[in-house]
Design a protein around this motif. Structure first.
Motif, PDB file in Angstrom:
ATOM      1  N   LYS A  22       0.452  -0.774  -0.294  1.00  0.00           N
ATOM      2  CA  LYS A  22       0.039  -0.189   0.012  1.00  0.00           C
ATOM      3  C   LYS A  22       0.888   1.386  -0.120  1.00  0.00           C
ATOM      4  O   LYS A  22       0.042   1.810  -0.558  1.00  0.00           O
ATOM      5  N   ALA A  23       1.877   1.705   0.587  1.00  0.00           N
ATOM      6  CA  ALA A  23       2.976   2.283   0.410  1.00  0.00           C
ATOM      7  C   ALA A  23       3.599   2.955  -0.523  1.00  0.00           C
ATOM      8  O   ALA A  23       3.278   3.672  -1.545  1.00  0.00           O
ATOM      9  N   LEU A  24       3.770   1.747  -1.322  1.00  0.00           N
ATOM     10  CA  LEU A  24       4.306   1.566  -2.703  1.00  0.00           C
ATOM     11  C   LEU A  24       3.285   2.231  -3.640  1.00  0.00           C
ATOM     12  O   LEU A  24       3.352   3.329  -4.733  1.00  0.00           O
ATOM     13  N   GLU A  25       1.821   2.212  -3.420  1.00  0.00           N
ATOM     14  CA  GLU A  25       0.760   2.097  -4.739  1.00  0.00           C
ATOM     15  C   GLU A  25       0.133   3.375  -4.496  1.00  0.00           C
ATOM     16  O   GLU A  25      -0.513   4.307  -4.742  1.00  0.00           O
ATOM     17  N   ARG A  26       0.895   4.200  -2.902  1.00  0.00           N
ATOM     18  CA  ARG A  26      -0.415   5.736  -2.574  1.00  0.00           C
ATOM     19  C   ARG A  26       0.563   6.979  -4.312  1.00  0.00           C
ATOM     20  O   ARG A  26      -0.001   7.256  -3.857  1.00  0.00           O
ATOM     21  N   PHE A  27       2.046   5.821  -4.248  1.00  0.00           N
ATOM     22  CA  PHE A  27       2.661   7.282  -5.208  1.00  0.00           C
ATOM     23  C   PHE A  27       3.305   6.278  -6.365  1.00  0.00           C
ATOM     24  O   PHE A  27       3.584   7.176  -7.638  1.00  0.00           O
ATOM     25  N   LEU A  28       3.327   4.990  -6.758  1.00  0.00           N
ATOM     26  CA  LEU A  28       3.571   3.875  -7.754  1.00  0.00           C
ATOM     27  C   LEU A  28       2.887   3.694  -8.877  1.00  0.00           C
ATOM     28  O   LEU A  28       1.974   2.984  -7.576  1.00  0.00           O
ATOM     29  N   SER A  29       2.545   3.848  -9.591  1.00  0.00           N
ATOM     30  CA  SER A  29       1.669   2.526 -10.452  1.00  0.00           C
ATOM     31  C   SER A  29       2.354   1.229 -10.111  1.00  0.00           C
ATOM     32  O   SER A  29       3.574   1.178 -10.188  1.00  0.00           O
ATOM     33  N   GLU A  30       1.348   0.214 -11.071  1.00  0.00           N
ATOM     34  CA  GLU A  30       1.433  -1.207 -10.993  1.00  0.00           C
ATOM     35  C   GLU A  30       3.091  -1.575 -11.967  1.00  0.00           C
ATOM     36  O   GLU A  30       3.669  -1.537 -10.843  1.00  0.00           O
ATOM     37  N   ASP A  31       3.553  -0.834 -13.068  1.00  0.00           N
ATOM     38  CA  ASP A  31       4.482  -0.822 -13.576  1.00  0.00           C
ATOM     39  C   ASP A  31       5.514  -0.505 -12.914  1.00  0.00           C
ATOM     40  O   ASP A  31       6.634  -0.965 -13.215  1.00  0.00           O
ATOM     41  N   GLU A  32       5.233   0.884 -12.173  1.00  0.00           N
ATOM     42  CA  GLU A  32       6.190   1.342 -11.248  1.00  0.00           C
ATOM     43  C   GLU A  32       6.368   0.116 -10.279  1.00  0.00           C
ATOM     44  O   GLU A  32       8.118   0.875  -9.869  1.00  0.00           O
ATOM     45  N   ILE A  33       5.883  -0.272  -9.837  1.00  0.00           N
ATOM     46  CA  ILE A  33       6.162  -0.980  -8.951  1.00  0.00           C
ATOM     47  C   ILE A  33       6.765  -1.995  -9.363  1.00  0.00           C
ATOM     48  O   ILE A  33       7.767  -2.573  -8.309  1.00  0.00           O
ATOM     49  N   LEU A  34       6.672  -2.525  -9.879  1.00  0.00           N
ATOM     50  CA  LEU A  34       7.591  -3.970 -10.794  1.00  0.00           C
ATOM     51  C   LEU A  34       8.848  -3.422 -10.394  1.00  0.00           C
ATOM     52  O   LEU A  34       9.724  -4.144 -11.049  1.00  0.00           O
ATOM     53  N   LEU A  35       9.151  -2.178 -10.836  1.00  0.00           N
ATOM     54  CA  LEU A  35      11.125  -2.134 -11.081  1.00  0.00           C
ATOM     55  C   LEU A  35      11.491  -1.696  -9.718  1.00  0.00           C
ATOM     56  O   LEU A  35      12.331  -1.340  -9.684  1.00  0.00           O
ATOM     57  N   VAL A  36      10.741  -1.631  -8.977  1.00  0.00           N
ATOM     58  CA  VAL A  36      11.809  -1.171  -7.725  1.00  0.00           C
ATOM     59  C   VAL A  36      12.106  -2.571  -6.906  1.00  0.00           C
ATOM     60  O   VAL A  36      11.168  -3.928  -7.066  1.00  0.00           O
ATOM     61  N   ARG A  37      13.621  -3.075  -6.517  1.00  0.00           N
ATOM     62  CA  ARG A  37      13.997  -3.535  -6.355  1.00  0.00           C
ATOM     63  C   ARG A  37      14.330  -3.707  -4.384  1.00  0.00           C
ATOM     64  O   ARG A  37      15.420  -4.334  -3.767  1.00  0.00           O
ATOM     65  N   SER A  38      14.937  -1.982  -4.226  1.00  0.00           N
ATOM     66  CA  SER A  38      14.493  -1.336  -2.610  1.00  0.00           C
ATOM     67  C   SER A  38      14.209  -0.679  -2.477  1.00  0.00           C
ATOM     68  O   SER A  38      14.135   0.428  -3.380  1.00  0.00           O
ATOM     69  N   PRO A  39      14.591  -0.117  -1.156  1.00  0.00           N
ATOM     70  CA  PRO A  39      13.850   0.342  -0.596  1.00  0.00           C
ATOM     71  C   PRO A  39      14.728   2.102  -1.783  1.00  0.00           C
ATOM     72  O   PRO A  39      13.826   3.622  -2.052  1.00  0.00           O
ATOM     73  N   SER A  40      15.697   1.991  -1.415  1.00  0.00           N
ATOM     74  CA  SER A  40      16.574   3.031  -2.322  1.00  0.00           C
ATOM     75  C   SER A  40      15.921   3.180  -3.608  1.00  0.00           C
ATOM     76  O   SER A  40      15.787   4.199  -4.512  1.00  0.00           O
ATOM     77  N   THR A  41      15.399   3.145  -4.318  1.00  0.00           N
ATOM     78  CA  THR A  41      14.811   2.890  -5.839  1.00  0.00           C
ATOM     79  C   THR A  41      13.687   3.428  -5.634  1.00  0.00           C
ATOM     80  O   THR A  41      13.403   4.188  -6.255  1.00  0.00           O
ATOM     81  N   ALA A  42      12.799   3.098  -4.707  1.00  0.00           N
ATOM     82  CA  ALA A  42      11.234   3.598  -3.996  1.00  0.00           C
ATOM     83  C   ALA A  42      11.156   4.645  -3.614  1.00  0.00           C
ATOM     84  O   ALA A  42      11.414   6.354  -4.319  1.00  0.00           O
ATOM     85  N   ALA A  43      12.829   5.992  -3.131  1.00  0.00           N
ATOM     86  CA  ALA A  43      13.324   6.387  -2.579  1.00  0.00           C
ATOM     87  C   ALA A  43      13.882   7.328  -3.338  1.00  0.00           C
ATOM     88  O   ALA A  43      13.342   8.744  -4.126  1.00  0.00           O
ATOM     89  N   GLY A  44      14.252   7.003  -4.515  1.00  0.00           N
ATOM     90  CA  GLY A  44      14.515   7.967  -6.067  1.00  0.00           C
ATOM     91  C   GLY A  44      13.391   7.928  -7.155  1.00  0.00           C
ATOM     92  O   GLY A  44      13.901   9.211  -7.059  1.00  0.00           O
ATOM     93  N   PHE A  45      12.523   6.915  -6.562  1.00  0.00           N
ATOM     94  CA  PHE A  45      11.058   7.163  -7.901  1.00  0.00           C
ATOM     95  C   PHE A  45      10.444   8.541  -6.795  1.00  0.00           C
ATOM     96  O   PHE A  45       9.636   8.980  -7.692  1.00  0.00           O
ATOM     97  N   TRP A  46      10.248   8.406  -5.276  1.00  0.00           N
ATOM     98  CA  TRP A  46       9.807   9.712  -4.391  1.00  0.00           C
ATOM     99  C   TRP A  46      10.814  10.674  -4.745  1.00  0.00           C
ATOM    100  O   TRP A  46       9.629  11.441  -5.439  1.00  0.00           O
ATOM    101  N   ALA A  47      11.679  11.434  -4.838  1.00  0.00           N
ATOM    102  CA  ALA A  47      12.321  12.170  -5.146  1.00  0.00           C
ATOM    103  C   ALA A  47      11.833  12.368  -6.910  1.00  0.00           C
ATOM    104  O   ALA A  47      11.758  14.103  -6.545  1.00  0.00           O
ATOM    105  N   ALA A  48      11.962  11.573  -7.702  1.00  0.00           N
ATOM    106  CA  ALA A  48      11.703  12.074  -8.659  1.00  0.00           C
ATOM    107  C   ALA A  48      10.135  12.724  -9.338  1.00  0.00           C
ATOM    108  O   ALA A  48      10.280  13.363  -9.716  1.00  0.00           O
ATOM    109  N   LYS A  49       9.518  11.956  -8.822  1.00  0.00           N
ATOM    110  CA  LYS A  49       8.116  12.550  -8.824  1.00  0.00           C
ATOM    111  C   LYS A  49       8.139  14.166  -7.972  1.00  0.00           C
ATOM    112  O   LYS A  49       7.473  15.510  -8.712  1.00  0.00           O
TER     113      LYS A  49
END
Length: 116
Positions: A22-49
């Protein structure tokens, strides 16, 4: 227009531990979630958005939400950003480019937007 953001990887990791997918679904689409391999990737995506919304000058909200900003990767694993048609039209966007980096417990991103 340029936007920048820095995000604590530990903050995103804590959010992921507490709320799981649910944390990832708050700010990422399904396709984006599939790209997340670690919290650092998720944090990078958050920062980019966040950086994208800052470059637009509106922040994340009604005008441009997290799901209006779409992150993907090139064949060489470099990040790419697209915007929803609604946002592209509203802000008359010609081109957008992004850079994401991770170091010392933080993820940072810079976004450049060129208008028509």
């Amino acid at each position: 227009m340029i936007g920048i953001d820095i995000t604590s990887i530990a903050r995103i990791e804590k959010m992921m531990d507490k709320f799981e997918r649910k944390a990832l679904e708050r700010f990422l689409s399904e396709d984006e979630i599939l790209l997340v391999r670690s919290p650092s990737t998720a944090a990078g995506f958050w920062a980019a958005k966040e950086a994208t919304s800052k470059a637009l000058g509106c922040g994340i909200g009604k005008t441009c939400g997290f799901h209006d900003i779409i992150i993907s990767k090139t064949k060489k694993n470099a990040p790419k950003i697209k915007l929803s048609k609604k946002v592209m039209k509203k802000f008359d966007i010609k081109a957008i480019s992004v850079s994401i980096t991770h170091d010392g417990g933080f993820a940072a991103s810079v976004v450049h937007i060129e208008k028509n």
